[in-house]
Write a protein that holds these residues in place. Structure first.
Motif, mmCIF file in Angstrom:
data_model
loop_
_atom_site.group_PDB
_atom_site.id
_atom_site.type_symbol
_atom_site.label_atom_id
_atom_site.label_comp_id
_atom_site.label_asym_id
_atom_site.label_seq_id
_atom_site.Cartn_x
_atom_site.Cartn_y
_atom_site.Cartn_z
ATOM 1 N N ASN A 154 34.221 1.774 -6.416
ATOM 2 C CA ASN A 154 33.092 1.374 -6.347
ATOM 3 C C ASN A 154 32.905 0.304 -5.496
ATOM 4 O O ASN A 154 31.862 -0.422 -5.230
ATOM 5 C CB ASN A 154 32.621 1.473 -7.914
ATOM 6 C CG ASN A 154 32.043 2.484 -8.464
ATOM 7 O OD1 ASN A 154 31.778 3.188 -7.539
ATOM 8 N ND2 ASN A 154 31.377 2.621 -9.165
ATOM 9 N N GLU A 196 28.196 5.357 -11.760
ATOM 10 C CA GLU A 196 27.858 4.405 -10.425
ATOM 11 C C GLU A 196 26.907 3.571 -11.753
ATOM 12 O O GLU A 196 26.996 2.345 -11.582
ATOM 13 C CB GLU A 196 27.095 5.475 -9.904
ATOM 14 C CG GLU A 196 27.647 5.235 -8.925
ATOM 15 C CD GLU A 196 27.559 6.666 -7.344
ATOM 16 O OE1 GLU A 196 25.768 6.303 -7.556
ATOM 17 O OE2 GLU A 196 28.057 6.663 -7.189
ATOM 18 N N ALA A 251 32.960 -1.866 -11.872
ATOM 19 C CA ALA A 251 31.926 -2.616 -11.365
ATOM 20 C C ALA A 251 31.330 -1.297 -10.182
ATOM 21 O O ALA A 251 31.113 -1.116 -9.879
ATOM 22 C CB ALA A 251 32.851 -2.647 -9.621
ATOM 23 N N ASN A 253 27.489 0.210 -9.926
ATOM 24 C CA ASN A 253 26.090 -0.556 -9.578
ATOM 25 C C ASN A 253 24.643 -0.903 -10.655
ATOM 26 O O ASN A 253 24.343 -1.719 -10.833
ATOM 27 C CB ASN A 253 25.662 0.168 -8.897
ATOM 28 C CG ASN A 253 25.993 1.026 -7.649
ATOM 29 O OD1 ASN A 253 26.803 0.837 -7.231
ATOM 30 N ND2 ASN A 253 25.668 2.927 -7.222
ATOM 31 N N ARG A 272 31.946 -7.902 -11.470
ATOM 32 C CA ARG A 272 31.900 -7.141 -10.089
ATOM 33 C C ARG A 272 31.213 -5.956 -10.118
ATOM 34 O O ARG A 272 30.050 -5.544 -8.746
ATOM 35 C CB ARG A 272 33.028 -6.828 -9.837
ATOM 36 C CG ARG A 272 34.010 -8.061 -9.494
ATOM 37 C CD ARG A 272 35.096 -7.560 -8.465
ATOM 38 N NE ARG A 272 35.972 -6.234 -9.443
ATOM 39 C CZ ARG A 272 36.249 -5.108 -8.967
ATOM 40 N NH1 ARG A 272 35.509 -4.501 -8.197
ATOM 41 N NH2 ARG A 272 36.740 -4.310 -9.491
ATOM 42 N N SER A 273 30.082 -5.944 -11.108
ATOM 43 C CA SER A 273 29.016 -5.169 -11.757
ATOM 44 C C SER A 273 27.656 -5.494 -10.232
ATOM 45 O O SER A 273 27.469 -6.491 -10.160
ATOM 46 C CB SER A 273 29.018 -5.016 -12.697
ATOM 47 O OG SER A 273 29.633 -4.584 -14.023
ATOM 48 N N LYS A 274 27.328 -4.722 -9.642
ATOM 49 C CA LYS A 274 25.812 -5.392 -8.237
ATOM 50 C C LYS A 274 25.250 -5.228 -9.565
ATOM 51 O O LYS A 274 24.671 -6.402 -9.703
ATOM 52 C CB LYS A 274 25.750 -4.199 -7.289
ATOM 53 C CG LYS A 274 26.852 -3.626 -6.539
ATOM 54 C CD LYS A 274 27.049 -2.105 -6.257
ATOM 55 C CE LYS A 274 28.413 -2.499 -5.078
ATOM 56 N NZ LYS A 274 28.712 -1.708 -5.508
ATOM 57 N N THR A 275 24.634 -4.469 -10.326
ATOM 58 C CA THR A 275 23.425 -5.253 -11.560
ATOM 59 C C THR A 275 23.719 -5.668 -12.887
ATOM 60 O O THR A 275 23.962 -4.288 -13.266
ATOM 61 C CB THR A 275 21.882 -4.328 -10.693
ATOM 62 O OG1 THR A 275 21.855 -4.842 -9.883
ATOM 63 C CG2 THR A 275 20.685 -4.418 -11.878
ATOM 64 N N ASP A 292 21.052 -10.215 -14.091
ATOM 65 C CA ASP A 292 20.188 -10.076 -13.236
ATOM 66 C C ASP A 292 18.889 -9.874 -13.843
ATOM 67 O O ASP A 292 18.372 -10.153 -13.586
ATOM 68 C CB ASP A 292 20.661 -8.979 -12.436
ATOM 69 C CG ASP A 292 21.577 -9.237 -11.673
ATOM 70 O OD1 ASP A 292 21.849 -9.651 -10.971
ATOM 71 O OD2 ASP A 292 22.622 -8.083 -11.862
ATOM 72 N N LYS B 222 25.482 -15.568 -9.037
ATOM 73 C CA LYS B 222 24.374 -14.740 -9.637
ATOM 74 C C LYS B 222 22.448 -15.801 -9.226
ATOM 75 O O LYS B 222 22.832 -16.570 -9.563
ATOM 76 C CB LYS B 222 24.594 -13.941 -10.685
ATOM 77 C CG LYS B 222 25.155 -13.235 -11.022
ATOM 78 C CD LYS B 222 24.981 -11.939 -11.195
ATOM 79 C CE LYS B 222 25.404 -10.920 -11.602
ATOM 80 N NZ LYS B 222 25.319 -9.234 -11.487
ATOM 81 N N VAL B 246 18.874 0.654 -8.125
ATOM 82 C CA VAL B 246 19.752 1.682 -8.873
ATOM 83 C C VAL B 246 19.951 2.970 -9.760
ATOM 84 O O VAL B 246 20.706 3.062 -10.898
ATOM 85 C CB VAL B 246 20.553 0.264 -9.396
ATOM 86 C CG1 VAL B 246 21.263 -0.677 -8.944
ATOM 87 C CG2 VAL B 246 19.572 -0.547 -10.775
#
Ligand SMILES: Cc1cc2nc3c(=O)[nH]c(=O)nc-3n(C[C@H](O)[C@H](O)[C@H](O)COP(=O)(O)OP(=O)(O)OC[C@H]3O[C@@H](n4cnc5c(N)ncnc54)[C@H](O)[C@@H]3O)c2cc1C
Lengths: 314, 247
Positions: A154, A196, A251, A253, A272-275, A292, B222, B246
């Protein structure tokens, strides 16, 4: 030549290997050379299609269908030597972790595991990798003539282009000192590091009997399931779902954390996850600082609504 | 049976991660050091359990590092190691570290060489495989269970989507992870006994480092959490679709 080793999981090439393939092709482009792939064992799909990821050739060593780190490492190292490879790329997967260090020793080639970006080749060969369980990155220089990189799942998006690879199949044999006595599959588990989207839940769920709503949410999102450490320790959920500093590092998305306080050791494996979405009834839960999006509320009310809203919208 | 357990010193899991010297060095200021949890909870504790089951087994510990690795080795001795070896070189190249361990192991006659699956600072997952290749031994990675039957090790390891049970004759190198054993805390008797257990220091063999760390970076901060009302989950779905893209 850049040689990319592809994990062969019961005849299938996994997403993390396709990412490694694209990564290797990009490294080859950067170095002005070509990229070739190596797969060991029989594969059910058409290997020439891997050309779409930017490799000119796929070497297939047929006849060897039981993984053995020692035997496989010899085959990979021999192929690298034969093709005069300057870089060998692995996925930082279960078999990559078993193989890459052995190949590194065989070729006396410096190894960086857990790479998260293309190497900086402006001055030598410097690879950015995840360290301190996702809390930081290190830039590591490889000093040897041959370089080995294993890519975090990922971390790099597989890019599809046009193209077809030449497939060269040769028979190979290995002798193994390890006897595989039995194999057991965990039921329905999506490989966590490859997912993901991951839906994760903690002690806030009160007990294993309440996981139905978590599983339903994961189902509508086609997500992997994870949990906090105390949840695995109490055997509410299997160990392989435990994420964090002392569990699996992921990690995805999208990471949805339900009823997890967000302890530093938990964050280490998921930040490290994107969102990151946090659902917790306590507005002071530390996890909100790393999130987030958040909902302050009771998971038992919010989760069924969220699942319904996702179902309605799809 | 002789067991060698590889022990790494790592910062405590709650340690603040920061860097000094223009982001080239880990800031050790105020950091508490611990035995790498994978080495301790899984590899070492399983070795101790094997010794408890058969008192003729002995456990040697090895750490490659400066003198500041000694308190960590003493703690591992307190948990139940018999003797410890420190190879006197402080370096973060895993090939060099593996070379030192292999060198000691060559003359040690070990049946089992155990490591944790990775360290929580470098996250390399490299040491066990390198030591195995240097010694030309089989390597079972990411093991969740280990039982001995004479000189045959029965090892369960994680594979994609499941588990595999392997049988392998010793000597063998195994990396351990969760499932292998339960964490323990040293008791007073162990701590007292550890003070007088042998801890020898050996000098490193020559080895060219294959890698070197150039610098460290912190991940971008963040932007801050966007809170959505619990009565309005549809808004969260919209944000995930349209803003974060996402789902
Ligand atoms: C060396 C070491 C290593 C560790 N490694 C890990 C690791 O790898 N992974 C890991 O996860 N932990 C790890 N831990 C443990 C970690 O410190 C925390 O104890 C753990 O993560 C807490 O799990 P939790 O958030 O599920 O439980 P808790 O901390 O008990 O949090 C439960 C949360 O649920 C919320 N909640 C309760 N009811 C509801 C409800 N109805 N609706 C919504 N929210 C609700 C509460 O507000 C609370 O925030 C480690 C600890 C140590 C010392």
């Amino acid at each position: 030549m850049v040689l990319i080793y592809l994990d062969n999981i019961n005849g299938a090439i996994k997403k993390s290997s396709l990412e490694a393939l694209s990564y290797g092709a990009a490294v080859a482009k950067q170095l002005g050379t070509d990229a070739q792939a190596l797969v060991i064992g029989d594969v059910s799909s058409d290997l020439s299609a891997l050309g779409q990821y930017g490799v000119s050739k796929v070497h297939q060593l047929s006849g060897v269908n039981e993984f053995d780190a020692q035997g496989f490492a010899r085959l990979v190292a021999d192929k690298a030597t034969e093709g005069n490879a300057s870089v060998v790329v692995f996925s930082h997967s279960l078999s990559g972790k078993a193989l890459a260090p052995r190949v590194s020793v065989r070729l006396k080639a410096g190894l960086v595991t857990g790479a998260v970006a293309l190497p900086d080749t402006s001055n030598g060969f410097v690879v950015k990798k995840s360290v301190f369980s996702g809390k930081a990155f290190a830039n590591v220089r490889i000093n040897s003539a041959i370089k080995i990189v294993s890519l975090n799942p990922n971390a790099f998006t597989a890019v599809l282009g046009a193209g077809s690879a030449e497939v060269v199949t040769t028979a190979a044999t290995i002798s193994s000192n390890v006897k595989i006595a039995s194999v057991s599959k965990s039921s329905g588990a999506r490989t966590l590091t490859e997912s993901e989207i991951v839906v994760s839940a903690g002690r806030g769920m009160k007990g294993p009997e309440n996981w139905g709503m978590i599983e339903e949410l994961a189902d509508v999102l086609n997500a992997g399931l994870a949990c906090s450490r105390p949840v695995a320790d109490a055997h509410w959920r299997p160990h392989h779902e435990h994420v964090g500093q002392t569990g699996v590092a992921i990690a995805p998305n999208l990471y949805i954390a339900v009823g997890i306080s967000g302890a530093i050791q938990h964050l280490a494996g998921v930040n490290r996850s994107k969102t990151i979405v946090v659902i917790n009834k306590d507005p002071e839960a530390p996890f909100f600082k790393a999130a987030d999006y958040g909902i302050v509320g009771d998971a038992f009310e919010v989760i069924p609504k969220l699942t319904a809203a996702l179902k309605a919208g799809s | 049976m002789k067991i060698l357990v590889c022990i790494s010193k790592t910062p405590d899991t709650t340690a603040k991660i920061a860097f000094t010297d223009n982001n080239t060095k880990f800031d050790t200021n105020g950091v508490q050091w611990i035995i790498n949890p994978y080495d301790e909870w899984y590899a070492l504790v399983r070795a101790i359990e094997l010794k408890e089951a058969d008192a003729s087994n002995s456990i040697h510990l090895i750490s490659v590092g400066g003198s500041d690795a000694e308190p960590i080795l003493r703690k591992a001795l307190a948990l139940g190691g018999d003797e410890a070896i420190r190879v006197n070189i402080d370096i973060d190249d895993s090939y060099t570290i593996a070379t030192q361990i292999a060198e000691v192991a060559k003359s040690g006659g070990y049946d089992l060489i155990l490591t944790g699956k990775e360290t929580i600072d470098h996250n390399g997952s490299t040491l066990g495989g390198m030591v195995a290749e240097l010694l030309n031994l089989p390597y079972i990675s990411l093991a969740t269970k280990l039982d001995m039957n004479g000189s045959i090790a029965h090892v369960t390891r994680e594979i994609d989507g499941g588990q595999e049970l392997d049988e392998v004759a010793t000597p063998v190198v195994i990396s351990a992870q969760k499932g292998m054993a339960e964490a323990r805390i040293p008791n007073m008797r162990g701590i007292m006994a550890a003070r007088t257990k042998p801890l020898s220091v050996v000098e490193p063999v020559a080895c060219d480092a294959l890698t070197s760390t150039v610098s460290f970076e912190m991940p971008p901060a963040k932007a801050g959490v966007k809170l959505v009302d619990a009565e309005n989950v549809a808004e969260l779905v919209r944000l995930l679709k349209e803003e974060a893209k996402v789902v």
